[in-house]
Design an enzyme around this catalytic site. Structure first.
Site, mmCIF file in Angstrom:
data_model
loop_
_atom_site.group_PDB
_atom_site.id
_atom_site.type_symbol
_atom_site.label_atom_id
_atom_site.label_comp_id
_atom_site.label_asym_id
_atom_site.label_seq_id
_atom_site.Cartn_x
_atom_site.Cartn_y
_atom_site.Cartn_z
ATOM 1 N N CYS A 1 16.451 -37.738 7.026
ATOM 2 C CA CYS A 1 16.125 -38.906 6.215
ATOM 3 C C CYS A 1 16.007 -40.187 7.038
ATOM 4 O O CYS A 1 15.745 -41.261 6.497
ATOM 5 C CB CYS A 1 17.141 -39.065 5.098
ATOM 6 S SG CYS A 1 17.212 -37.574 4.091
ATOM 7 N N HIS B 1 19.410 -48.138 2.826
ATOM 8 C CA HIS B 1 19.102 -46.741 2.547
ATOM 9 C C HIS B 1 19.371 -46.486 1.059
ATOM 10 O O HIS B 1 18.557 -45.909 0.376
ATOM 11 C CB HIS B 1 19.972 -45.855 3.450
ATOM 12 C CG HIS B 1 19.621 -44.405 3.408
ATOM 13 N ND1 HIS B 1 18.332 -43.956 3.536
ATOM 14 C CD2 HIS B 1 20.383 -43.288 3.255
ATOM 15 C CE1 HIS B 1 18.317 -42.629 3.463
ATOM 16 N NE2 HIS B 1 19.551 -42.205 3.287
ATOM 17 N N HIS C 1 14.135 -40.791 -3.559
ATOM 18 C CA HIS C 1 14.468 -40.632 -2.148
ATOM 19 C C HIS C 1 13.447 -39.666 -1.538
ATOM 20 O O HIS C 1 13.485 -38.463 -1.795
ATOM 21 C CB HIS C 1 15.891 -40.084 -2.017
ATOM 22 C CG HIS C 1 16.371 -39.983 -0.597
ATOM 23 N ND1 HIS C 1 15.590 -40.342 0.479
ATOM 24 C CD2 HIS C 1 17.553 -39.561 -0.073
ATOM 25 C CE1 HIS C 1 16.274 -40.136 1.600
ATOM 26 N NE2 HIS C 1 17.457 -39.668 1.286
#
Lengths: 822, 101
Positions: free
Chosen positions: A199, A331, A367
């Site tokens: 990620c 994030h 996400h």
């Protein structure tokens, strides 16, 4: 060039953006919907979610998916590459640059092109816009770096049966295939790499791209991320109970995330070139920081210590004061573990009174994993151009630990921040932080070292370690190869880290992690790196496929038992930065950390990346590594890639090396194997052999050029060839074409003795080159100990050895390894 | 349903130790005999972590059809404390499942 220009020469501008996500397929549409506080998250329609805890995700509209197929529908590619191609094309188009193919173009460089355009413009001012819109970049001067979390996993899901994998789809699975397919379709021929730090991957890809330009390997880079929504990845987050059954509210009261998908790209180029051609500049990318938590495979450090280190590194390299950062794009996944830890990390960086406005864009489009960093950056930059910063949708009341932060809620805030920070964190503990200057009204000029000084700092090799043939080697790699050559004995047993050093082992540790940790321990010991030094050490690791055994175990649980029975213990290893992450965790490597794939050039690429970081003084020493693992899945991939036709047997192994700044190595009285004096890298496709040979020659010429030597100065060439029919002959032909017959050094390949592994062999040849130019090897050579390997029996120490590596798809890298003369 | 469907506690415990813990989590250097009924499984004791806890839950569903999704996390921790508590959860769920049949 005046003083100002030379300062700008290695400053990086973002001049193009492209986006594909649940909210839209171009920046303006995405912005309008973000401005209207819309979310793209809705019910998953692509697969059944009945047995899972959530049914939400940010899916792309099917029409946009179809559009992403345009012009490539007949070609076999994974959706990951298709998404990336769509976003990269958009970004390139918006930058006003076009790629021009052919040899004539390869002669030009971008500065000449810019000058030419300006000359034309001066004569014909009316045509300024039109000319600028078609500014052509030679293909060899533009590269591409792609970040992806799961690579071509959909190509395996499409088959849903690991016991009967076909060749066509399986060939599209590897991570590196995504970057390669994107580069091939765009017509890029410069440096190409696929960053796999889960990620954090596209943030790392953007940082890596900026390095390629600053270090002169490219004039323009396309950088971004891509991950399509995957059923098995959805099942993995489900089993970890990380999914939110409701709309996710980052930093808010409801724990859990919603997944998303898509791709996003930026075009990066030198700021001076961008200014000169009158390009639209979205921001200046000032610097980036990377780190590893070295804490846990899935959970972040509870206090955000890793994130703090990444942010601090980025700010320090950017030489931007903390009070000048006016917005942080976090994030902010929404999970219980992440958000609180992240705010804690930001407080550790910016102070307990965290007054900087913070938001997470994930509630807009979910996400998007490997795409997240690029998507969140691109959409933030576009919004800032319109005078706004993104908000955190669905925020209700702050969760514990997030109470005092200034979370931008519900709707975009009118703001034109001077500087922004964009952060992402990943499984495997990898973190990335980007610092950008978004206020371009004044020419703020953070002072950075000039390019001339960058070139002065020299890089030496001080430690070597390898696990191959089931054995561990601390240095002595050429001796081992010579033994292999004489006995032809192939190691059948596997290396056991548990037996070697139980303290670094943990249950279910896959063979690739065991081998890599073993090789790293050996290299660190060989270089006599102390515990204290380890904390500052960088770690860059290349693996083409990761642990295919762990990946199979996970996919098997999903495909055979069903997504609701997904295995939580193997899921964290479907992201292939888990090898680097586990190594960092066991060895407590907290500093600059990266993981990537190229499909055969991993060893030389890791060396190039680390050497650049040492030359520019971001690092003073760096551990690099590369490795592969054999499994049933890896054999299927071998077959799909035509590797069963290679003259070499496929093997597993890992190699690690310690690179160090020369001055520091001398100061701490390290024993030095060799100096790394030049690198070259060129992307190509194995479409036909003349093209492949030209790619090899380009990489070699660049490496020789950087080292300041010619073919005649080389004593030996180590050719890490894949060894499929005709390939090695073509490569030898290409190398021979570069020198007069009487000046041609011997060309050797050790794959015949050690076997072949995409990543492993690349670094094994580099390590062997380092030993061969070292003083230690001179006496061995004189005694004829290496005659079996084809190394000439001579008394003089070798001065320059060229290591050449190729990828299975036809790209080449080269490195000049030179004798260390005190 | 017949009586034979109702599993006895000892069999369940034995299955938990061998199949749910040792085989599924690939535990090394430990046998089923060494896992006592009251050995703490997570954190201390056997030293399992949160990712392994999820694997145990999936295993319970696969082996016994025990669904723990609706049980709040705090309560679940108590149920997963040791082999004894897991076996009790499975027994309770089996009885619940056979009630009214």
């Amino acid at each position: 060039m005046n003083m100002k220009d030379s300062e700008r020469a290695h400053r990086i501008a973002v001049t193009g953006i492209g986006v594909l996500c649940a909210l839209g397929n171009e920046p303006q549409i995405v912005f309008e919907r973000m401005f209207a506080s819309e979310t793209g998250i809705g019910t998953v329609t692509r697969f059944k979610t009945d047995a899972l805890l959530s049914s939400l995700a940010g899916q792309l509209d099917e029409a946009w998916r179809d559009a992403a197929l345009a012009n490539t529908a007949e070609q076999s590619m994974d959706w990951c590459a298709r998404y990336a191609i769509a976003a990269a094309k958009q970004a390139l188009h918006s930058s006003g640059l076009a790629i021009v193919q052919g040899d004539a173009a390869a002669q030009a460089d971008v500065v000449n092109a810019v000058n030419a355009v300006n000359a034309v413009n001066a004569v014909n001012a009316v045509n300024v816009a039109a000319t600028a819109a078609v500014l052509q970049i030679p293909a060899s001067r533009i590269g591409l770096s792609l970040g992806t979390c799961n690579g071509g996993i959909l190509s395996l899901e499409q088959q849903w049966d690991l016991s009967a994998l076909d060749e066509e789809n399986t060939a599209n699975y590897p991570f590196y295939q995504q970057g390669d397919d994107t580069a091939r379709l765009l017509g890029v021929q410069g440096p190409v790499a696929t960053l796999n730090t889960a990620c954090a991957a596209s943030g790392n890809a953007i940082g890596y791209a900026s390095d390629m330009i600053r270090w002169g390997y490219a004039d323009v880079m396309l950088a971004g991320g891509s991950d399509p929504l995957s059923h098995s990845v959805y099942a993995g987050f489900n089993v970890l109970r990380a999914l939110n059954p409701l709309l996710s509210s980052p930093f808010g009261s409801r724990f859990g995330l919603n997944l998303g998908e898509g791709a996003a790209f930026v075009v990066l180029e030198r700021l001076d070139a961008a200014v000169q051609r009158g390009a639209t500049i979205y921001a200046e990318l000032c610097a980036y920081g990377l780190s590893n938590d070295a804490h846990h495979m899935t959970a972040p450090h509870p206090e955000g210590a890793g994130m703090q280190r990444a942010v601090d590194m980025a700010l320090s390299l950017a030489q931007v004061a903390k009070q000048d950062i006016e917005y942080v794009n976090a994030h902010g996944t929404g999970t219980q573990a992440n958000d609180r830890a992240e705010i804690s990390g930001l407080k550790r960086s910016f102070g307990e009174q965290l007054t900087i406005p913070v938001s997470s864009s994930k509630a807009y489009f979910g996400h998007s994993l490997g795409t997240a960093a690029a998507l969140e950056l691109v959409t933030s930059l576009y919004a800032i151009k319109q005078g706004y910063v993104p908000a955190t949708l669905h925020f209700d009341t702050p969760r514990e630990g997030c109470e005092e932060a200034d979370i931008i809620q519900h709707s975009m805030r009118p703001m034109r921040p001077k500087y922004i920070v964009s952060n992402n964190a990943a499984f495997g503990g990898h973190n990335v932080s980007l610092v950008l200057r978004t206020d371009l009204s004044e020419a703020a000029t953070p002072h950075r070292e000039s390019l001339a000084e960058h070139a002065k700092r020299r890089v030496v090799i001080t430690g070597l370690g390898a696990v191959g043939g089931g054995q561990i080697h601390k240095g002595g790699i050429v001796n081992w190869l010579a033994e292999q050559a004489s006995s032809k004995a192939s190691g059948v047993s596997s290396f056991s880290l548990k037996e070697y050093d139980k303290s670094k082992y943990e249950r279910r540790m896959n063979q690739l992690s065991q081998n890599t940790i073993g090789a790293a321990l050996a290299a660190l010991e060989d270089a006599q790196i102390t515990e204290v030094e380890k904390e500052e050490l960088g770690f860059i690791f290349g693996t083409a496929r990761g642990s295919t055994d762990s990946i199979s175990q996970y996919l098997e649980s999903v495909f055979v038992k069903g997504p609701e029975y997904a295995s939580s213990i193997y899921f964290p290893h479907t992201v292939i930065n888990s090898i680097a992450g586990q190594t960092a965790e066991k060895l407590k490597l907290l500093g600059f950390n990266s993981s990537f794939s190229t499909g055969g050039n991993e060893g030389l690429t890791a060396a190039l990346y680390a050497a650049g970081k040492i030359r520019e003084r971001t690092l003073s020493s760096c551990l690099i590594g590369a490795g592969d693992e054999c499994s049933a899945l890896s054999r299927d991939i071998d077959r799909a890639k035509g590797l069963q036709a290679s003259r070499f047997r496929m093997v597993e192994g890992s190699v690690c090396m310690v690179l160090c700044d020369r001055e520091q190595a001398v100061q701490r009285q390290s024993s030095i194997y060799a100096e790394l004096s030049g690198f070259g890298t060129a992307f190509g496709t194995a479409a036909n052999s003349p093209q492949q040979e030209a790619t090899l020659c380009r990489a070699v010429a660049d490496a020789l050029n950087e080292a300041g030597i010619g073919m005649a100065q080389l004593d030996l060439i180590l050719l890490n060839t894949v060894g499929r029919p005709g390939e090695t002959e073509g490569e030898r032909r290409a190398l021979s074409s570069m020198a007069a017959v009487d000046q041609m050094p011997p060309i050797l390949s050790f794959n015949e003795y050690a076997g072949f592994g995409e990543s492993y062999s690349s670094m094994l040849h580099l390590a062997a080159a380092a030993e061969l130019v070292s003083g230690v090897a001179a006496s061995e050579m004189a005694s004829g100990a290496y005659a079996q390997l084809g190394v000439p029996q001579q008394t003089a120490q070798l001065q320059h050895v060229l290591a050449v590596s190729s990828t299975v798809n036809g790209s080449y890298s080269a490195a000049v390894v030179s004798a260390w003369n005190d | 349903m017949g009586v034979e469907q109702i599993l006895d506690m000892d069999t369940i415990k034995q299955t938990i130790k061998q199949k749910l813990l040792i085989d599924r989590l690939k535990l090394e250097d430990i046998t089923a005999e060494e896992i006592t009924d009251d050995l703490i499984l997570f954190g201390e004791g056997l030293g399992l972590d949160s990712v392994e806890a999820f694997e145990v839950m999936v295993g319970m569903e696969e082996l016994y059809g025990v669904m723990v999704e609706q049980i709040p996390a705090d309560e679940l921790k108590i149920h997963l404390k040791n082999v004894q508590s897991i076996a009790e959860l499975i027994m309770a769920s089996q009885q619940k499942g056979t009630e009214g049949l």
